[in-house]
Design a protein around this motif. Structure first.
Motif, short mmCIF file in Angstrom:
data_model
loop_
_atom_site.label_atom_id
_atom_site.label_comp_id
_atom_site.label_asym_id
_atom_site.label_seq_id
_atom_site.Cartn_x
_atom_site.Cartn_y
_atom_site.Cartn_z
N SER A 60 -55.09 31.51 13.85
CA SER A 60 -54.85 30.20 13.24
C SER A 60 -55.37 29.12 14.19
O SER A 60 -55.68 29.38 15.36
CB SER A 60 -53.36 29.99 12.99
N LEU A 61 -55.45 27.89 13.69
CA LEU A 61 -55.89 26.79 14.52
C LEU A 61 -54.92 26.56 15.68
O LEU A 61 -55.35 26.32 16.82
CB LEU A 61 -56.02 25.52 13.68
N ASP A 62 -53.63 26.64 15.43
CA ASP A 62 -52.67 26.49 16.52
C ASP A 62 -52.87 27.56 17.59
O ASP A 62 -52.77 27.28 18.79
CB ASP A 62 -51.24 26.58 15.97
N ASP A 79 -74.30 36.73 1.29
CA ASP A 79 -74.89 37.90 0.63
C ASP A 79 -74.43 39.18 1.32
O ASP A 79 -75.04 39.63 2.27
CB ASP A 79 -76.42 37.81 0.67
N PRO A 80 -73.28 39.72 0.79
CA PRO A 80 -72.45 39.26 -0.32
C PRO A 80 -71.54 38.11 0.13
O PRO A 80 -71.34 37.91 1.32
CB PRO A 80 -71.64 40.50 -0.69
N PRO A 81 -70.95 37.38 -0.83
CA PRO A 81 -70.06 36.29 -0.44
C PRO A 81 -68.77 36.80 0.19
O PRO A 81 -68.22 37.82 -0.23
CB PRO A 81 -69.78 35.57 -1.77
N PHE A 82 -68.32 36.10 1.23
CA PHE A 82 -67.04 36.37 1.88
C PHE A 82 -66.19 35.12 1.84
O PHE A 82 -66.69 34.00 1.97
CB PHE A 82 -67.26 36.79 3.35
N THR A 83 -64.89 35.32 1.70
CA THR A 83 -63.92 34.22 1.71
C THR A 83 -63.78 33.64 3.11
O THR A 83 -64.23 34.23 4.10
CB THR A 83 -62.55 34.72 1.26
N ALA A 84 -63.10 32.54 3.19
CA ALA A 84 -62.72 31.97 4.48
C ALA A 84 -61.43 32.62 4.95
O ALA A 84 -60.48 32.78 4.17
CB ALA A 84 -62.53 30.47 4.36
N GLY A 85 -61.40 33.01 6.23
CA GLY A 85 -60.21 33.64 6.77
C GLY A 85 -59.79 33.05 8.10
O GLY A 85 -60.38 32.10 8.59
N HIS A 86 -58.73 33.65 8.66
CA HIS A 86 -58.20 33.25 9.96
C HIS A 86 -57.95 31.73 10.04
O HIS A 86 -57.24 31.19 9.21
CB HIS A 86 -59.12 33.75 11.08
N TRP A 87 -58.56 31.04 11.00
CA TRP A 87 -58.28 29.62 11.23
C TRP A 87 -59.04 28.69 10.28
O TRP A 87 -58.72 27.52 10.20
CB TRP A 87 -58.63 29.23 12.67
#
Length: 315
Positions: free
Chosen positions: A144-146, A198-206
């Motif tokens: 995470s950002l913290d 390619d392929p698309p990936f979501t945003a994760g973690h921070w």
């Protein structure tokens, strides 16, 4: 394109007390940025081939981790190469173990968060044991950002730079607070961040945290968890108002063409290219630059414009 790991910060070899660190080695670009931000550039003796910020890191320090040059490959080709290597039990990075031991480091900064992004700490441990090197290995694994900000404090603690780390994190939190004040009470647009195309990936973690801190609502995202493969239809179903294209391993010039293809796949949203490696995907101090840049996209009448080399709208 991440693989889950353990705690955010883990010392593989942790002495009961922390002696003064004289010689540092960084095995990931974000740690290199943290070291320089803490004013410890002179103590840094080894880096990886990907440590490009500041430019002096790679040009003036010994390179102890190498890897395949993917600059001539498309995102689809890179994805296929990575999947093939991992399926075969191969390595994406090469540790120059003898060169590392010759540097006689006191502290080695590495990670276990993502086998695609950097060399795992276990590989380093095995090499050090084989060579009889007694360096401490500190694994930085923020989710995470913290936790990214906490990792800066941890590096400061391990290197005798606790006061500098506290000042730096205080300054970063103050900037986050200023952005939060500017976007407070405003409509939070839905934002999808694409970490690979390619392929698309979501945003994760921070990364979803950056969107929240910028005054947006992250969609098609996995806060605190690894990014995973998705589909354009799944992203479209989340109805994002803005799509930020931030593929790992790319700065803004390399992102713009990929963002144009995303705009064709997601015609209903405003699509932006962003300096992914600079301000989004590397867990270091410049993530706050990323928050400010995303906030300028979402709330241009309330937040100062981002520097021109950080974001670019493609539609």
């Amino acid at each position: 394109m991440s693989i889950p790991a353990g705690p955010a910060t883990r010392a593989v070899r942790a002495p009961e007390t922390y002696p003064d660190v004289v010689r540092l080695v960084s095995l990931l670009p974000s740690a290199t940025e943290i070291v320089y931000a803490l004013g410890l550039g002179e103590e840094l003796v080894g880096v990886t081939f990907e440590c490009d910020e500041p430019p002096a890191a790679r040009s003036e320090k010994a390179v102890v981790v190498g890897g395949r040059d993917t600059r001539g490959m498309t995102p689809g080709q890179i994805d296929n190469y990575v999947r093939t290597q991992l399926a075969a039990g191969g390595d994406l990075y090469t540790l120059h173990a003898a060169a590392l031991a010759a540097l006689e480091p006191d502290l080695i900064l590495t990670q276990d968060l993502c086998r695609v992004c950097a060399l795992p700490s276990g590989h380093v441990e095995e090499a050090l044991d084989y060579l009889g090197c007694q360096a401490e290995v500190l694994s930085l694994d923020p989710h995470s950002l913290d936790e990214v900000l906490d990792s800066i404090l941890t590096v400061g603690q391990r290197t005798g730079a606790s006061d500098r780390a506290a000042r730096l994190v205080g300054e970063l939190r103050a900037r986050l607070a200023r952005t939060a004040a500017r976007v407070a009470g405003r409509h939070r647009p839905k934002v999808a961040v694409v970490e690979w195309v390619d392929p698309p990936f979501t945003a994760g973690h921070w990364v979803p945290d950056l969107v929240m801190a910028a005054g947006g609502q992250p969609v098609a995202a996995r806060p605190g968890a690894p990014s995973v493969q998705t589909s354009w239809s799944a992203i479209a179903a989340a109805a994002p108002e803005h799509v930020v294209v931030a593929p790992c391993g790319y700065h803004l010039p390399g992102v713009i063409g990929q963002a144009q293809s995303v705009a064709r796949a997601l015609p209903g949203a405003a699509v932006w290219a962003i300096d992914a490696d600079g301000i989004v995907v590397r867990p270091g101090p410049r993530l706050v630059d990323g928050v400010e840049a995303i906030a300028s996209i979402l709330h241009p009448d309330a937040v100062p414009a981002a520097p021109p080399d950080t974001v670019h709208r493609v539609n």
